[in-house]
Scaffold this active site. Structure first.
Site, PDB file in Angstrom:
ATOM      1  CG  PHE A 126      -1.683   0.934   1.449  1.00  0.00           C
ATOM      2  CD1 PHE A 126      -3.626   0.559   0.606  1.00  0.00           C
ATOM      3  CD2 PHE A 126      -2.176   2.257   2.677  1.00  0.00           C
ATOM      4  CE1 PHE A 126      -4.238   1.505   0.629  1.00  0.00           C
ATOM      5  CE2 PHE A 126      -2.890   3.084   1.937  1.00  0.00           C
ATOM      6  CZ  PHE A 126      -3.743   3.211   1.401  1.00  0.00           C
ATOM      7  CG  ASP A 197       0.028  -1.767   7.258  1.00  0.00           C
ATOM      8  OD1 ASP A 197      -0.997  -2.649   7.664  1.00  0.00           O
ATOM      9  OD2 ASP A 197       0.560  -0.708   6.875  1.00  0.00           O
ATOM     10  CE1 TYR A 222      -8.998   3.085   7.149  1.00  0.00           C
ATOM     11  CE2 TYR A 222      -8.218   5.305   8.784  1.00  0.00           C
ATOM     12  CZ  TYR A 222      -7.840   4.343   7.657  1.00  0.00           C
ATOM     13  OH  TYR A 222      -7.079   4.250   6.851  1.00  0.00           O
ATOM     14  CE  LYS A 223      -7.854   0.443   5.318  1.00  0.00           C
ATOM     15  NZ  LYS A 223      -6.357  -0.177   5.281  1.00  0.00           N
ATOM     16  NE  ARG A 372      -9.889  -3.420  -1.980  1.00  0.00           N
ATOM     17  CZ  ARG A 372      -9.270  -2.319  -0.717  1.00  0.00           C
ATOM     18  NH1 ARG A 372      -7.612  -2.375  -0.335  1.00  0.00           N
ATOM     19  NH2 ARG A 372      -9.670  -1.134  -0.378  1.00  0.00           N
TER      20      ARG A 372
END
Ligand SMILES: *Cc1c(COP(=O)(O)O)cnc(C)c1O
Length: 413
Positions: A126, A197, A222-223, A372
């Protein structure tokens, strides 16, 4: 009823997490397959924000730092995350963003091995992970950032100069899961620390940091943790390193005694030293409340549901979209797959995702051609998963996506 519908109904009927769904606000008519980018809002989080603002802030004011536990919130919230990542109480600190925590942990890892000068990172990680490593390499003299490529064994790129290996546990595009224990062991054999991560892991995929003897980890609030937009992130450091390590953002809230107002910085004990400045109390409170929903979750059941859902979605899409130019871009083997599924389309990926959104199915598009879909096991049902596959099949077979209204791009995809 088709076989797929029967399977979906049967899976929902025996879902041990089904009761959790009611604890979230689900917008009417929406099938939300984006919990890996921004999770649904727990109803209790909105109530908590209301009580923090109207009570603790408006009425309590400065007194709430002690009385309402604001000061200790980074560690209180961290203790709720610990069981989800295979860490123990007192080891996880919550605050700042994932990006900032990567900076702290990378710098701390470099300082643990000052004679080594290389950060080894995956080229396709990412972007923020690489950007932060680039910033750190530009700041600290002699530090070099090296990349390894997709498909390479990261350990094969470690040499005597490699201080730290930075990588994602679950790949943000393909959902491929890395073998944390094996990679960590290989890195340690060569004297290199590993920073994991866990942004696409925590709250959906099995993770055992202590079992793997990992060195550092960061992850996102927040995921799958449903802490709300811009929720603070977390950082973990192995207790074996915690007293020796320094983190460079040595702000006063990570000081051993911030209210002594001394000139010199003395770090707090344990993971509290990862805290930098004043905690973001309102967003941290929302995350803290969202994290309470995990207290009684059977994690083995959660991880099993994630695998079953992603597997079922792959099966449904491949059956219903047979003959369409769509290819699985995630591992088929469930032990190698995280909690999202990506498909590559030959063309029109952006427009197909827009057309799906118009039908009430939210996923995301990742350039150049990837659709996705994230599966948050805490609140999704198998019936929803099947419906999403049915809409996708209908959009592809009617070419409904091939329309100007689906070509307009916003700032965030
Ligand atoms: C979501 C995500 C981040 C988020 O970083 P922020 O600092 O919160 O913007 C970082 N790394 C990975 C791998 C992610 O998936």
């Amino acid at each position: 009823m088709s076989d797929l519908s029967k399977t979906a109904a049967a899976m929902d009927a025996r879902d041990p997490l089904a009761a959790k769904r009611d604890l979230f606000h689900l917008p009417e008519g929406l099938i939300y397959l984006d919990g890996n980018s921004l999770g649904l809002m727990p109803k209790a989080a909105a109530d908590r924000i209301a009580s923090v603002t109207r009570g603790e802030w408006a009425e309590g004011l400065i007194r709430s730092w002690s009385k309402a536990g604001w000061f200790t919130l980074p560690m209180t919230a961290g203790d709720r995350i610990a069981p989800l990542i295979g860490a123990a109480t007192g080891q996880v600190s919550v605050g700042d963003s994932t990006s900032v925590n990567i900076f702290k942990c990378l710098a701390a890892a470099l300082q643990l091995r000052p004679e080594r000068k290389v950060i080894l990172a995956e080229g396709d990680n990412f972007p923020t992970d690489s950007y932060i490593a680039q910033g750190l390499a530009a700041l600290v003299p002699d530090i070099e950032l090296r990349y390894f490529e997709k498909g390479d064994n990261p350990a094969a790129h470690i040499d005597d100069d490699t201080a730290v290996l930075l990588l994602s546990h679950v790949d943000y595009r393909s959902a491929r899961v890395r073998d944390m224990a094996a990679i960590t062991a290989d890195a340690h054999e060569k004297g290199t620390a590993v920073l994991w991560d866990l942004s696409h892991t925590t709250g959906a995929v099995a993770c055992d940091l202590l079992g793997a003897d990992a060195d550092f980890a960061v992850g996102c609030g927040y995921k799958y943790l449903n802490g709300g937009p811009g929720a603070p992130a977390f950082a973990w450091v192995n207790p074996r390193h915690v007293s020796a390590m320094r983190q460079p953002l040595s702000g006063w809230m990570g000081h051993a005694a911030p209210f002594d107002f001394t000139r010199g910085y003395t770090p707090a004990e344990g993971a509290r030293k990862l805290v930098c400045g004043t905690p973001q109390v309102i967003s941290l409170s929302a995350l803290d409340e969202a994290l309470k929903l995990w207290a009684d979750v059977d994690l083995a059941a959660l991880w099993a549901k994630s695998r079953a859902m992603t597997g079922f979605f792959i099966e449904a899409v491949e059956e219903l979209c047979a003959g369409q130019p769509i290819t699985l871009a995630s591992p088929r083997e469930e032990t190698q797959r995280g909690s999202h599924v990506s498909f590559d389309l030959e063309m029109g990926g952006f427009e197909v995702m827009q057309a799906l959104a118009a039908s009430g199915v939210i996923g995301d598009f990742r350039a150049p051609s990837t659709l996705r879909f994230g599966f948050a096991p805490l609140y999704l049902s198998f019936v929803e998963v099947l419906k999403a596959a049915e809409y996708l099949s209908a959009i592809l077979s009617t070419r409904e996506w091939d329309d100007d209204r689906f070509r307009i791009r916003g700032a965030v995809t």
